[in-house]
Design a protein around this motif. Structure first.
Motif, mmCIF file in Angstrom:
data_model
loop_
_atom_site.group_PDB
_atom_site.id
_atom_site.type_symbol
_atom_site.label_atom_id
_atom_site.label_comp_id
_atom_site.label_asym_id
_atom_site.label_seq_id
_atom_site.Cartn_x
_atom_site.Cartn_y
_atom_site.Cartn_z
ATOM 1 N N GLY A 178 -5.998 7.447 2.005
ATOM 2 C CA GLY A 178 -6.190 6.172 1.323
ATOM 3 C C GLY A 178 -4.917 5.521 0.832
ATOM 4 N N ASP A 179 -3.768 6.232 0.855
ATOM 5 C CA ASP A 179 -2.501 5.569 0.521
ATOM 6 C C ASP A 179 -2.294 4.417 1.499
ATOM 7 O OD1 ASP A 179 -1.857 7.403 -1.475
ATOM 8 O OD2 ASP A 179 -0.339 8.458 -0.278
ATOM 9 N N ILE A 180 -1.736 3.343 1.026
ATOM 10 C CA ILE A 180 -1.316 2.274 1.919
ATOM 11 C C ILE A 180 0.157 2.522 2.196
ATOM 12 C CG2 ILE A 180 -1.001 -0.201 2.241
ATOM 13 C CD1 ILE A 180 -3.285 -0.575 0.158
ATOM 14 N N LEU A 181 0.466 2.909 3.433
ATOM 15 C CA LEU A 181 1.849 3.196 3.789
ATOM 16 C C LEU A 181 2.514 1.951 4.349
ATOM 17 C CD1 LEU A 181 1.663 6.670 5.564
ATOM 18 C CD2 LEU A 181 2.080 6.153 3.156
ATOM 19 N N SER A 182 3.696 1.660 3.827
ATOM 20 C CA SER A 182 4.526 0.573 4.340
ATOM 21 C C SER A 182 5.783 1.203 4.911
ATOM 22 C CB SER A 182 4.882 -0.410 3.223
ATOM 23 O OG SER A 182 3.709 -1.018 2.710
ATOM 24 N N LEU A 183 6.047 0.941 6.184
ATOM 25 C CA LEU A 183 7.191 1.519 6.866
ATOM 26 C C LEU A 183 8.220 0.425 7.120
ATOM 27 C CD1 LEU A 183 4.435 3.103 7.880
ATOM 28 C CD2 LEU A 183 6.132 4.394 9.165
ATOM 29 N N TYR A 184 9.422 0.654 6.603
ATOM 30 C CA TYR A 184 10.520 -0.294 6.695
ATOM 31 C C TYR A 184 11.593 0.281 7.594
ATOM 32 C CZ TYR A 184 8.467 -2.451 2.521
ATOM 33 O OH TYR A 184 7.629 -3.062 1.638
ATOM 34 N N ALA A 185 12.246 -0.566 8.391
ATOM 35 C CA ALA A 185 13.285 -0.090 9.303
ATOM 36 C C ALA A 185 14.495 -1.006 9.261
ATOM 37 C CB ALA A 185 12.737 -0.018 10.726
ATOM 38 N N GLN A 186 15.632 -0.403 9.598
ATOM 39 C CA GLN A 186 16.865 -1.170 9.761
ATOM 40 C C GLN A 186 17.729 -0.487 10.810
ATOM 41 O OE1 GLN A 186 19.708 -1.551 6.513
ATOM 42 N NE2 GLN A 186 20.150 -3.622 7.196
ATOM 43 N N VAL A 187 18.254 -1.288 11.733
ATOM 44 C CA VAL A 187 19.189 -0.774 12.725
ATOM 45 C C VAL A 187 20.502 -0.491 12.013
ATOM 46 C CG1 VAL A 187 20.521 -1.349 14.802
ATOM 47 C CG2 VAL A 187 18.099 -1.975 14.645
ATOM 48 N N VAL A 222 18.307 4.005 14.051
ATOM 49 C CA VAL A 222 17.480 3.268 13.094
ATOM 50 C C VAL A 222 17.177 4.149 11.891
ATOM 51 C CG1 VAL A 222 15.261 2.091 12.783
ATOM 52 C CG2 VAL A 222 16.404 2.007 14.994
ATOM 53 N N GLN A 223 17.249 3.569 10.714
ATOM 54 C CA GLN A 223 16.838 4.219 9.469
ATOM 55 C C GLN A 223 15.442 3.705 9.132
ATOM 56 O OE1 GLN A 223 18.705 6.446 7.701
ATOM 57 N NE2 GLN A 223 17.173 6.710 6.126
ATOM 58 N N VAL A 224 14.514 4.625 8.837
ATOM 59 C CA VAL A 224 13.145 4.251 8.475
ATOM 60 C C VAL A 224 12.838 4.837 7.101
ATOM 61 C CG1 VAL A 224 10.699 4.430 9.088
ATOM 62 C CG2 VAL A 224 12.421 4.244 10.898
ATOM 63 N N GLU A 225 12.247 4.037 6.252
ATOM 64 C CA GLU A 225 11.794 4.492 4.940
ATOM 65 C C GLU A 225 10.310 4.188 4.811
ATOM 66 O OE1 GLU A 225 14.410 2.551 2.141
ATOM 67 O OE2 GLU A 225 15.849 4.193 2.313
ATOM 68 N N VAL A 226 9.570 5.150 4.262
ATOM 69 C CA VAL A 226 8.125 5.026 4.134
ATOM 70 C C VAL A 226 7.764 5.048 2.653
ATOM 71 C CG1 VAL A 226 5.885 5.969 4.782
ATOM 72 C CG2 VAL A 226 7.869 6.286 6.308
ATOM 73 N N PHE A 227 7.050 4.031 2.222
ATOM 74 C CA PHE A 227 6.592 3.930 0.840
ATOM 75 C C PHE A 227 5.070 3.967 0.815
ATOM 76 C CE2 PHE A 227 10.829 2.389 0.759
ATOM 77 C CZ PHE A 227 11.319 2.697 -0.499
ATOM 78 N N ALA A 228 4.514 4.673 -0.167
ATOM 79 C CA ALA A 228 3.063 4.759 -0.337
ATOM 80 C C ALA A 228 2.652 3.989 -1.574
ATOM 81 C CB ALA A 228 2.627 6.213 -0.460
ATOM 82 N N GLU A 229 1.632 3.173 -1.401
ATOM 83 C CA GLU A 229 0.976 2.533 -2.536
ATOM 84 C C GLU A 229 -0.249 3.390 -2.824
ATOM 85 O OE1 GLU A 229 -1.123 -1.700 -3.788
ATOM 86 O OE2 GLU A 229 0.030 -1.566 -1.931
ATOM 87 N N ARG A 230 -0.258 4.027 -3.972
ATOM 88 C CA ARG A 230 -1.308 4.972 -4.317
ATOM 89 C C ARG A 230 -2.528 4.244 -4.868
ATOM 90 N NH1 ARG A 230 0.671 9.628 -2.099
ATOM 91 N NH2 ARG A 230 2.531 10.380 -3.107
ATOM 92 N N HIS A 241 4.653 1.793 -6.034
ATOM 93 C CA HIS A 241 5.036 2.386 -4.756
ATOM 94 C C HIS A 241 5.945 3.584 -4.998
ATOM 95 C CE1 HIS A 241 3.826 -1.653 -3.567
ATOM 96 N NE2 HIS A 241 3.646 -1.165 -2.350
ATOM 97 N N ILE A 242 5.828 4.571 -4.109
ATOM 98 C CA ILE A 242 6.680 5.749 -4.164
ATOM 99 C C ILE A 242 7.193 6.023 -2.752
ATOM 100 C CG2 ILE A 242 4.685 7.282 -3.917
ATOM 101 C CD1 ILE A 242 6.208 9.349 -5.561
ATOM 102 N N LYS A 243 8.512 6.320 -2.650
ATOM 103 C CA LYS A 243 9.058 6.652 -1.334
ATOM 104 C C LYS A 243 8.598 8.057 -0.983
ATOM 105 C CE LYS A 243 13.425 5.851 -0.128
ATOM 106 N NZ LYS A 243 14.879 6.083 0.103
ATOM 107 N N VAL A 244 7.886 8.179 0.145
ATOM 108 C CA VAL A 244 7.345 9.467 0.553
ATOM 109 C C VAL A 244 8.130 10.113 1.689
ATOM 110 C CG1 VAL A 244 5.015 9.041 -0.313
ATOM 111 C CG2 VAL A 244 5.606 8.362 2.031
ATOM 112 N N THR A 245 8.798 9.314 2.492
ATOM 113 C CA THR A 245 9.510 9.840 3.654
ATOM 114 C C THR A 245 10.674 8.925 3.996
ATOM 115 O OG1 THR A 245 7.430 10.688 4.560
ATOM 116 C CG2 THR A 245 9.258 10.503 6.101
ATOM 117 N N GLU A 246 11.752 9.534 4.508
ATOM 118 C CA GLU A 246 12.835 8.753 5.093
ATOM 119 C C GLU A 246 13.331 9.491 6.321
ATOM 120 O OE1 GLU A 246 15.650 8.301 1.926
ATOM 121 O OE2 GLU A 246 16.509 10.280 2.229
#
Length: 134
Positions: A73-82, A92-100, A107-112
């Motif tokens: 049920g977390d809403i994950l937002s995945l952000y990227a930058q070359v 590419v760097q990817v960061e993943v944030f979860a909206e609980r 939001h909390i950063k869950v993965t990079e």
């Protein structure tokens, strides 16, 4: 392009948003790490695909850090930058944030992760990235 390690989603482009479901859980009841990795790979390929305008393949997962569990049920937002464009590859760097649930917008950063993709031709061999593509 230049290399740097990013920590703010405002420096990245939102490339994917997804909600994990119960079928994506591991034995502990959290979302299976492999599922998260596949979402990161998909998100990481968006910006390189725009640059190479053709086929590409993931050639390396340079870094992958799970900071917090992902929950159903977390809403994950995945952000990227070359961060780097080479002759045939793009990093590419990817960061993943979860909206609980119940976090009211928190939001909390869950993965990079840092991934490298290579432009490939019709036979699956590396091909040069044209200067006007980068």
């Amino acid at each position: 392009m230049y290399e740097k390690h990013l920590t703010s989603p405002s420096e990245h482009e939102l490339v994917l948003r997804v909600i994990p479901m119960p079928a994506d859980c591991n034995a502990n009841g959290d979302i299976f790490g492999g599922w998260v990795m596949s979402q990161v790979d998909l998100a990481g390929s968006v910006l390189p695909a725009r640059i190479v305008q053709g086929r590409l393949a993931t050639v390396a997962v340079n870094e992958f850090v799970f900071k917090h569990p992902v929950r159903v049920g977390d809403i994950l937002s995945l952000y990227a930058q070359v961060t780097k464009v080479g002759n045939t590859s793009i990093t590419v760097q990817v960061e993943v944030f979860a909206e609980r649930f119940g976090a009211k917008g928190g939001h909390i950063k869950v993965t990079e992760a840092c991934l490298t993709y290579v432009a490939i031709d019709g036979d699956g061999r590396p091909r040069p990235i044209q200067q006007n593509e980068a």
